[in-house]
Design an enzyme around this catalytic site. Structure first.
Site, PDB file in Angstrom:
ATOM      1  CG  ASN A  12      -1.701   1.233   1.426  1.00  0.00           C
ATOM      2  OD1 ASN A  12      -1.749   2.075   0.513  1.00  0.00           O
ATOM      3  ND2 ASN A  12      -2.333   1.391   2.573  1.00  0.00           N
ATOM      4  CD1 TRP A  13       3.745   1.191  -2.779  1.00  0.00           C
ATOM      5  CD2 TRP A  13       4.043   2.546  -4.545  1.00  0.00           C
ATOM      6  NE1 TRP A  13       4.732   0.642  -3.571  1.00  0.00           N
ATOM      7  CE2 TRP A  13       4.926   1.452  -4.662  1.00  0.00           C
ATOM      8  CE3 TRP A  13       4.034   3.517  -5.538  1.00  0.00           C
ATOM      9  CZ2 TRP A  13       5.807   1.320  -5.741  1.00  0.00           C
ATOM     10  CZ3 TRP A  13       4.903   3.385  -6.615  1.00  0.00           C
ATOM     11  CH2 TRP A  13       5.778   2.298  -6.709  1.00  0.00           C
ATOM     12  CE  LYS A  14      -0.028   3.135   4.853  1.00  0.00           C
ATOM     13  NZ  LYS A  14       0.138   3.214   6.305  1.00  0.00           N
ATOM     14  CG  HIS A  99      -5.593   1.974   5.431  1.00  0.00           C
ATOM     15  ND1 HIS A  99      -5.115   2.887   6.331  1.00  0.00           N
ATOM     16  CD2 HIS A  99      -4.589   1.070   5.236  1.00  0.00           C
ATOM     17  CE1 HIS A  99      -3.878   2.556   6.662  1.00  0.00           C
ATOM     18  NE2 HIS A  99      -3.532   1.461   6.018  1.00  0.00           N
ATOM     19  CD  GLU A 101      -2.621   5.481   6.939  1.00  0.00           C
ATOM     20  OE1 GLU A 101      -2.585   5.479   5.696  1.00  0.00           O
ATOM     21  OE2 GLU A 101      -1.731   4.960   7.641  1.00  0.00           O
ATOM     22  CD  GLU A 169      -3.148  -2.356   7.419  1.00  0.00           C
ATOM     23  OE1 GLU A 169      -2.074  -2.649   6.888  1.00  0.00           O
ATOM     24  OE2 GLU A 169      -3.746  -1.280   7.201  1.00  0.00           O
ATOM     25  N   GLY A 175       3.081   2.261  10.774  1.00  0.00           N
ATOM     26  CA  GLY A 175       4.084   3.314  10.607  1.00  0.00           C
ATOM     27  C   GLY A 175       4.862   3.658  11.862  1.00  0.00           C
ATOM     28  CB  SER A 214       5.646  -1.889  11.934  1.00  0.00           C
ATOM     29  OG  SER A 214       5.310  -0.538  12.205  1.00  0.00           O
ATOM     30  N   GLY A 235       3.009  -1.104   4.213  1.00  0.00           N
ATOM     31  CA  GLY A 235       3.032   0.310   3.860  1.00  0.00           C
ATOM     32  C   GLY A 235       4.435   0.737   3.458  1.00  0.00           C
ATOM     33  N   GLY A 236       5.142   1.371   4.379  1.00  0.00           N
ATOM     34  CA  GLY A 236       6.446   1.971   4.093  1.00  0.00           C
ATOM     35  C   GLY A 236       7.420   1.055   3.370  1.00  0.00           C
TER      36      GLY A 236
HETATM   37  P1  13P Z   1       3.378   0.375   7.550  1.00  0.00           P
HETATM   38  O1  13P Z   1       3.834  -0.917   6.938  1.00  0.00           O
HETATM   39  O2  13P Z   1       4.095   1.577   7.012  1.00  0.00           O
HETATM   40  O3  13P Z   1       3.345   0.290   9.043  1.00  0.00           O
HETATM   41  O4  13P Z   1       1.842   0.586   7.087  1.00  0.00           O
HETATM   42  C1  13P Z   1       0.957  -0.464   7.211  1.00  0.00           C
HETATM   43  C2  13P Z   1      -0.291  -0.118   6.487  1.00  0.00           C
HETATM   44  O5  13P Z   1      -1.020   0.757   6.895  1.00  0.00           O
HETATM   45  C3  13P Z   1      -0.590  -0.837   5.246  1.00  0.00           C
HETATM   46  O6  13P Z   1      -1.875  -0.589   4.800  1.00  0.00           O
END
Ligand code: 13P
Length: 255
Positions: A12-14, A99, A101, A169, A175, A214, A235-236
């Site tokens: 997920n590149w956000k 998600h 967010e 999640e 993050g 994470s 994510g990251g």
């Molecule tokens: P991180 O891997 O950056 O913690 O993010 C997880 C996430 O929200 C994937 O959707």
């Protein structure tokens, strides 16, 4: 892992990435070898602005692309939103809905997420519904209650097309570099599996359950080996091919 269920490593590149980032996708395709393809599926959910280009970049690779959100309606006066038909038209095969967010930044409720999930599945997309508790909810001991409520409220009763995937999640793990212990993940995923089997029967036993929050190359093997963990939502660490492949490669180690 769930017997008979092929794991999914999803990125997920956000709100990250421009056309300059497409080279990472090319590098992912180059590093996603046959031995790994047999062990796990791979998906990258890019920003909507990149979806068409990303799909073109990966058109001859066994890596799918997807979007990070959708509107529940097929079209209409919804400035700034995109429909599931638009996602498919841009080459996307998947969509993330609910998600944390989106739930936080855009006040999305379970009812809103449910309508989006229905739209994703009706379009035939792999629809990844995200759930998870906040730090305060965890401290209050209500993690499983939150998961139960979110599963009940965000998932449709039935679907004919597409694939329903659930991602656990924990909000406090996103993050932050913090992760639950393998035992905590096993408890949460075992609980979710039970809820899904109660509701959907045999079909619920095969729904892919991803862990997200994470996930890094260093902890992937331990987390992905947990019972009822059928992959990761990253994510990251999905922004760089080396890290994302490092996570996927955990499946080469897991028997
Ligand atoms: P991180 O891997 O950056 O913690 O993010 C997880 C996430 O929200 C994937 O959707």
């Amino acid at each position: 892992m769930t017997p008979g269920v092929k794991p999914l490593v999803a990125g997920n590149w956000k709100m990250n990435g421009t056309s300059a980032s497409l080279g990472e996708l090319t590098a992912m395709a180059a590093g996603f070898g046959v031995a790994l393809q047999e062990k796990a599926d791979m998906l990258v959910c890019v920003p909507a602005t990149l979806l068409f280009q990303a799909s073109q970049t990966l058109s001859s690779a066994p890596i799918s692309t997807g979007a990070q959100d959708c509107h529940a309606a097929a079209n209409g006066a919804h400035t700034g939103d995109i429909s599931t038909g638009m996602i498919a038209d841009a080459g996307g095969l998947a969509v993330i809905v609910g998600h944390s967010e989106r739930r936080t930044d855009h006040a999305e409720t379970d009812a809103v997420v449910l309508e989006k999930a229905k739209a994703g599945l009706a379009e035939g997309l792999m629809t990844i519904v995200c759930i998870g508790e906040t730090e305060a909810e965890r401290k209050a001991g209500s993690t499983l209650d939150i998961l139960k409520t979110q599963l009940a409220g965000s998932l449709p009763d039935s679907w004919e097309k597409g694939e329903l995937v659930v991602a656990y999640e924990p909000v406090w793990a996103i993050g932050t570099g913090l992760t639950p212990t393998a035992e905590d993940v096993a408890e949460a995923h075992g609980f979710m599996r039970g809820q899904l089997v109660d509701r959907f029967g045999e079909k619920g036993g095969k729904i892919r359950l991803l862990y997200g929050g994470s996930v890094k190359p260093a902890n992937a093997a331990e987390l992905m080996a947990v019972e009822n963990v059928d992959g990761a939502l990253v994510g990251g660490a999905s922004l760089k091919a080396e890290d994302f492949l490092g996570i996927a490669n955990a499946y080469l180690e897991i028997a």
